[in-house]
Design an enzyme around this catalytic site. Structure first.
Site, PDB file in Angstrom:
ATOM      1  N   ASN A  83      48.579 -36.548 -55.551  1.00 55.87           N
ATOM      2  CA  ASN A  83      47.282 -36.845 -54.951  1.00 55.87           C
ATOM      3  C   ASN A  83      46.352 -37.333 -56.066  1.00 55.87           C
ATOM      4  O   ASN A  83      46.726 -37.356 -57.244  1.00 55.87           O
ATOM      5  CB  ASN A  83      46.704 -35.604 -54.247  1.00 55.87           C
ATOM      6  N   LYS A  84      45.164 -37.731 -55.682  1.00 56.17           N
ATOM      7  CA  LYS A  84      44.180 -38.304 -56.613  1.00 56.17           C
ATOM      8  C   LYS A  84      44.067 -37.498 -57.900  1.00 56.17           C
ATOM      9  O   LYS A  84      44.073 -36.272 -57.863  1.00 56.17           O
ATOM     10  CB  LYS A  84      42.822 -38.343 -55.902  1.00 56.17           C
TER      11      LYS A  84
ATOM     12  N   ARG B 201      50.560 -50.920 -54.628  1.00 49.54           N
ATOM     13  CA  ARG B 201      50.225 -49.597 -55.150  1.00 49.54           C
ATOM     14  C   ARG B 201      51.475 -48.728 -55.031  1.00 49.54           C
ATOM     15  O   ARG B 201      52.048 -48.602 -53.951  1.00 49.54           O
ATOM     16  CB  ARG B 201      49.045 -48.973 -54.382  1.00 49.54           C
TER      17      ARG B 201
ATOM     18  N   ASP C 250      49.014 -38.172 -51.377  1.00 51.87           N
ATOM     19  CA  ASP C 250      49.545 -39.540 -51.366  1.00 51.87           C
ATOM     20  C   ASP C 250      51.054 -39.561 -51.187  1.00 51.87           C
ATOM     21  O   ASP C 250      51.633 -40.587 -50.816  1.00 51.87           O
ATOM     22  CB  ASP C 250      49.140 -40.282 -52.631  1.00 51.87           C
TER      23      ASP C 250
ATOM     24  N   GLN D 127      35.114 -41.796 -55.136  1.00 55.47           N
ATOM     25  CA  GLN D 127      35.405 -41.753 -53.696  1.00 55.47           C
ATOM     26  C   GLN D 127      34.778 -40.527 -53.027  1.00 55.47           C
ATOM     27  O   GLN D 127      34.465 -40.559 -51.847  1.00 55.47           O
ATOM     28  CB  GLN D 127      36.912 -41.747 -53.431  1.00 55.47           C
TER      29      GLN D 127
END
Lengths: 342, 342
Positions: free
Chosen positions: B248-249, B91, B238, B197
């Site tokens: 981030n997401k 990732r 992240d 999530q």
């Protein structure tokens, strides 16, 4: 609209019955439902067999026509009044519903006690309403297509397509016309949680028309704004107020804020039936709160923690200050002037 | 974290094996997976058995430890180098992964050719990394809880919980501490498409802790901002750049824009392992594009028009100008100063 090579409307009247494409099945299955009573039509609106403000307006209009056909002479007025109340209670936000229902209701009761003529008028009034709505959507598409330049990447939210109207669509009517004119366009389709009207219905319509597009999660639009890959946003509306504020599918407000921050034009496309000349401003529009199960499950499968609560507002308000213009069949107007000019 | 009365970490080492809570099953099932090779760990990171930047950092660290345990003496250096490459390739966006992997790798290879010691050091270094990460998350929660006032309604996105870290969480560590201090709080949980999530993991963690909350669709946050019912936004990250931009997401950027427009403070909570002192700005962060199937299907069921394409960026960039502050175990810093001060 063309579906697998055959021409359809989302709702139509045939041999004394109302027919609808079952939008809960699409795009995985294609089915037509038939209705012979207003109670069945009310249930279909509640369950979203038919959805989209102009389409439920037409369904409501036909619902009153079915009530007129079903009612015994001696209870005609009461029966029609009950039908009107029941149909109007199904969904509170889209004003088209009351416009469609009231138009047929008012046209019909004038003929009491000439019941045969009242019934005939009810059906004709509903057909006239639906036909006018269809024409309005076709025309606003032609008007709005002038905004779409060759090469434009367009963001749309929910389904403002032929399925959401009698035919042609609102935002998608504009997109269809631009495509027909040979403009190269690309459509970002917000999937539109919780009911996936974008991922299911808008994507299906665009695929049927051969219009290049991709589904994105609702949250991903910001990323494409940030990358400067969105040239224009076009959505439909469920109600337009006197001051130009609109209600539309939950999530529309977020896209309007992002469009303004990124200096991307944000347009709303709507037929005249979506204007509410009795509603001063967005805060006055009732927002439907739907069942939390729509968020937590899909087709019976859990998506979310079962014992957590969920909040499911079905619409939000976009203030006129965020709207570049409202596309109507009479022209494209500044939001705050649109209600006066249509 | 407590799960049904038992204390767990999201990843831990036991009797020569790495164990993880299987986050793809939660909250519908609870299962623990065991790993005895780095290849299995790499697959688990790719498939998101473990996810969340700090948690995959620890998983990567333990992956190198497993590689050291498995490698034959004669190929030790090559084996470890391959393990490092394979783990880092899983990732691209979360920097914690390379921080965890490289920490254990560098600590281990120093002992070559003393292979017994190198193996011992690999396991100890991974455990040290995980323990430090857990402490960091606990401490940043205590630091950040000072921002939460009694009665606050908090918005969070994705899962920045104990499951996303070794334990305690980042954004949820702050929320846990505020709750422990007896503050009345309410958490709006963005469901976080496409992998839910928020709806699955954050809602589950909050329910386990007895913290009042409700799941909303990602698009509905704007409605609650508009209603002035959100007092603070806290997310994880992240990767945090030198200039304070974060990845981030997907969807985080939209919430940050909305927070700024509504003058609501937007905080990012992160352990030190999330800072990337080699990355100047957000545009330099690689954004992982995941399979479109994550958007179009869930547990094998179609959610979207099967023959339409979908675009699935897994992260977005939030510029420092939208971030009120970054919550770390060393204090709460302005985004543009945080990398220098942690």
């Amino acid at each position: 609209m063309q579906i697998n090579g055959t021409e359809y409307r989302s709702v139509w009247f045939e041999q004394g019955r109302l027919k609808m494409i079952d939008q809960n099945l699409l795009p995985f299955e294609f089915g037509i439902k038939e209705f012979s009573s207003y109670m069945e039509v009310a249930a279909a609106i509640r369950e979203m067999t038919v959805r989209g403000a102009p389409a439920i307006g037409a369904a409501g209009a036909y619902g009153i026509a079915l009530a007129a056909l079903c009612s015994p002479d001696e209870k005609f007025r009461t029966y029609l009044r009950n039908a009107r109340e029941e149909l109007l209670s199904t969904r509170p936000t889209a004003i088209d519903l009351s416009n469609g229902v009231n138009y047929v209701y008012e046209s019909t009761i004038k003929f009491i006690p000439d019941f045969p003529h009242a019934r005939q008028v009810a059906v004709l009034a509903a057909q006239e309403y639906a036909h006018k709505s269809e024409m309005d959507c076709l025309e606003l598409g032609i008007v709005g297509s002038a905004l779409i330049q060759d090469g434009f990447r367009i963001l749309t939210h929910c389904n403002a397509g032929a399925l959401a109207t009698v035919d042609h669509g609102t935002a998608l009517s504009v997109i269809r016309q631009a495509h027909k004119q040979g403009k190269n366009i690309f459509v970002y389709v917000d999937e539109t949680r919780p009911r996936f009207q974008g991922a299911r219905l808008t994507a299906f319509e665009l695929q049927q028309e051969g219009i290049p597009h991709a589904i994105i999660t609702d949250s991903a639009a910001g990323f494409y704004f940030w990358k400067k890959e969105i040239d224009i946003v076009i959505t439909g509306a469920d109600r337009i107020c006197l001051n130009g504020d609109i209600a539309n599918k939950i999530g529309t407000y977020e896209k309007a804020v992002l469009a303004q921050v990124h200096k991307v034009p944000f347009y709303v496309a709507a037929p005249k039936s979506t204007f509410d000349l009795t509603c001063a401003k967005g805060e006055d529009i009732p927002i439907e709160i739907r069942d939390e199960d729509e968020i937590k499950r899909f087709n019976g499968n859990w998506l979310a923690n079962p014992s957590s609560a969920a909040l499911n507002p079905a619409f939000d308000i976009t203030p006129e200050s965020l709207i570049t213009g409202i596309i109507t069949s009479s022209g494209i107007f500044a939001a705050k002037e649109a209600a006066q000019r249509v």
